[in-house]
Design an enzyme around this catalytic site. Structure first.
Site, PDB file in Angstrom:
ATOM      1  CD  GLU A 274      -3.696  -6.412   2.134  1.00 41.59           C
ATOM      2  OE1 GLU A 274      -4.594  -5.839   2.785  1.00 41.59           O
ATOM      3  OE2 GLU A 274      -2.488  -6.165   2.259  1.00 41.59           O
TER       4      GLU A 274
ATOM      5  CD  GLU B  19      -3.049  -1.268   2.080  1.00 45.80           C
ATOM      6  OE1 GLU B  19      -2.885  -0.709   3.175  1.00 45.80           O
ATOM      7  OE2 GLU B  19      -4.102  -1.843   1.763  1.00 45.80           O
TER       8      GLU B  19
HETATM    9  C1  BG6 Z   1      -4.567  -3.409   4.487  1.00 48.66           C
HETATM   10  C2  BG6 Z   1      -3.204  -3.809   4.998  1.00 48.66           C
HETATM   11  O1  BG6 Z   1      -4.694  -2.030   4.536  1.00 48.66           O
HETATM   12  O2  BG6 Z   1      -5.672  -3.819   5.192  1.00 48.66           O
HETATM   13  C3  BG6 Z   1      -3.178  -5.030   5.886  1.00 48.66           C
HETATM   14  O3  BG6 Z   1      -2.284  -3.995   3.945  1.00 48.66           O
HETATM   15  C4  BG6 Z   1      -4.371  -4.975   6.809  1.00 48.66           C
HETATM   16  O4  BG6 Z   1      -1.967  -5.076   6.558  1.00 48.66           O
HETATM   17  C5  BG6 Z   1      -5.646  -4.984   5.993  1.00 48.66           C
HETATM   18  O5  BG6 Z   1      -4.390  -5.932   7.804  1.00 48.66           O
HETATM   19  C6  BG6 Z   1      -6.909  -5.000   6.817  1.00 48.66           C
HETATM   20  O6  BG6 Z   1      -6.879  -3.942   7.720  1.00 48.66           O
HETATM   21  P1  BG6 Z   1      -7.142  -4.167   9.265  1.00 48.66           P
HETATM   22  O7  BG6 Z   1      -6.880  -2.886   9.894  1.00 48.66           O
HETATM   23  O8  BG6 Z   1      -8.539  -4.623   9.364  1.00 48.66           O
HETATM   24  O9  BG6 Z   1      -6.172  -5.229   9.701  1.00 48.66           O
END
Ligand code: BG6
Length: 488
Positions: free
Chosen positions: A385, A192
């Protein structure tokens, strides 16, 4: 050329799997000569919906440095993948994973960041992990920097605010590219990359005592250093192994106009451009023109060295990967009720439901994003993701019925398929957090994404036992059918 046919589904060799990050997964924060990382001084958030990326200050850092435990710093303990990796990879293999995205903790390799020789124990750990993955034919997809760096580089030179950090980073990437040249093919430089404009988690630079304009200046300068580091790492990696595929990674924020009023449409376009600026640099190899205006109007001057422009051109990425969790809305005045998210600060969309954490769930937005990115860049895309953070309940007989997660993923995969039919070149899909891990934003454990439940609570109590959720068998079927069978 007109062809009377189009792809009917995901390509052969589609990279189905899951994605993680060292600081949220591994634990073992002080073992085998690993150094302290920037992630390990971030305290657990007390307000679930109101977290900020720049919450580390000089004072909070001082406090963290004097606290030798993991009680308030959950990223120090993760879910102990460090000792459970064999069991965890076996479970991923059982689901049929083709790919597993993980990151290397830079501070396991160079504990302070500025050493001249790497830490063999850290290198050996990732050898063991990659060998274990190879046993099951699971491709590692490795992020070189996922929201962490050796804290030593923060203390010494304020992280990415310093150009020196490029040299430190390239010393690290040279070591891991060479060491794993025949074990890893897919790499990502920065997780990111757009996070750097939000502060410490992205830049490793302390800037909370700066005035807003100076802060902005520092963050865009730090980002420039990362762009250069990324472009040089792409060139370095290709020299070491020409088969490497090295990608960029963007937190994609699909923005819709609040109304059809042209000013709102323009506001959404501007917001979208400000998100795509990062991939413009990494995929096209140059800053887009509209950023000149943004820099001028915000009093930002990017200090560039002679040759920087050539470096960006020569270090274009092989593919574009991104995270996608939600979409947002904007209007000319940005006056509506605010939405929340990891990096989304727009307005609420009345047509969408939200997760427990207020993230707006929008499967169609994923298709829109895939088509947008493909139209703009024409490079292979990789969703690295996507997923639903939810509070899972473990029943008395040790089960987790997470139908809501199946629903969420199913709807997103359906839209992915539509984009593929439109002709988008999609390499794979690694859903976020296949095994429950520590949340990046709030450092909670109770925000769970996984197919595999981990018995640990927010305070770090629990047996760390791994338990299959209902979604485990569902995803296994999805992978076995290459995304054709989404039924429950
Ligand atoms: C992304 C990140 O922004 O979102 C991850 O790359 C992160 O590291 C994922 O875990 C989900 O966000 P969160 O805050 O729910 O863990």
């Amino acid at each position: 050329m007109y062809k009377n046919s189009f792809p009917q589904g995901f390509k052969d060799g589609f990279l189905w799997g899951g994605a993680t990050a060292a600081n949220q997964l591994e634990g073992g924060w002080n073992l085998d000569h690993k150094g302290l990382t920037t992630a390990e001084v971030v305290e657990r958030a007390t307000d679930r919906k109101n977290f900020t990326f720049d919450k580390v200050t000089k004072e909070s850092l001082e406090k963290a440095l004097h606290d030798p435990s993991d009680t308030h710093y959950p990223k120090r303990r993760g879910v102990d993948f460090y000792h459970h990796y064999q069991e965890d990879i076996k479970l991923m293999a059982e689901m049929g994973f083709k790919a597993f995205r993980l990151s290397i903790a830079w501070a396991r390799i160079f504990p302070n960041g500025d050493e001249t020789t790497p830490n063999e124990e850290g290198l050996a750990f990732y050898d063991r992990v990659f060998d274990e993955l190879a046993k099951y034919n699971i491709e590692p997809v490795v992020t070189l920097s996922h929201y962490e760096m050796p804290l030593g580089l923060t203390l010494k030179q304020n992280g990415w605010a310093s150009r020196e950090t490029i040299t430190d980073f390239l010393r690290y990437t040279d070591v891991v590219f060479k060491r794993y040249a025949h074990k890893v093919k897919y790499w990502l430089t920065f997780n990111e990359i757009n996070a750097s404009t939000f502060g410490f988690m992205g830049t490793g630079a302390l800037d909370s005592d700066l005035a807003p304009q100076a802060q902005l200046q520092l963050r865009y300068q730090a980002l420039h250093h990362q762009f250069i580091a990324s472009a040089l790492a792409v060139q370095q990696g290709h020299k070491i192994n020409s088969n490497f595929k090295i990608g960029s990674m963007l937190a994609r924020m699909q923005t819709y106009p609040a109304t059809s009023k042209p000013e709102d449409v323009r506001a959404a376009q501007e917001s979208d451009d400000s998100n795509l600026f990062f991939t413009d640099v990494q995929v096209r190899g140059e800053y887009p023109e509209f950023m000149n205006r943004f820099f001028a109007e915000n009093g930002i001057t990017i200090a560039m060295e002679p040759g920087d422009e050539d470096i960006l051109q020569a270090g274009k990425v092989d593919y574009l990967s991104f995270s996608y969790y939600m979409s947002t809305v904007t209007s000319q005045k940005n006056a509506g009720d605010k939405s929340v998210g990891n990096m989304v600060f727009g307005e609420k969309n009345p047509y969408l439901e939200t997760s427990e954490w207020g993230w707006q769930i929008d499967p169609v937005g994923l298709r829109i994003t895939l088509n947008t990115l493909w139209d703009r860049y024409r490079v292979p895309l990789f969703i690295v993701e996507n997923g639903l953070g939810a509070t899972d309940k473990l029943t008395a007989d040790g089960q987790v019925h997470d139908q809501y997660r199946i629903d969420y993923l199913k709807k997103h995969i359906e839209q992915m398929k539509e984009a593929v039919k439109d002709g988008v070149d999609l390499m794979g899909y690694t859903m976020w957090g296949p095994i429950d891990l520590i949340s990046a934003s709030t450092s909670e454990m109770s925000k769970r994404y996984g197919f595999i439940y981990v018995d640990q609570d927010d305070e770090g109590h629990g047996s760390l036992r791994r338990i299959k959720k209902d979604s485990f068998d569902w995803y296994k079927k999805v992978i076995a059918s290459n995304g054709e069978d989404l039924s429950e």
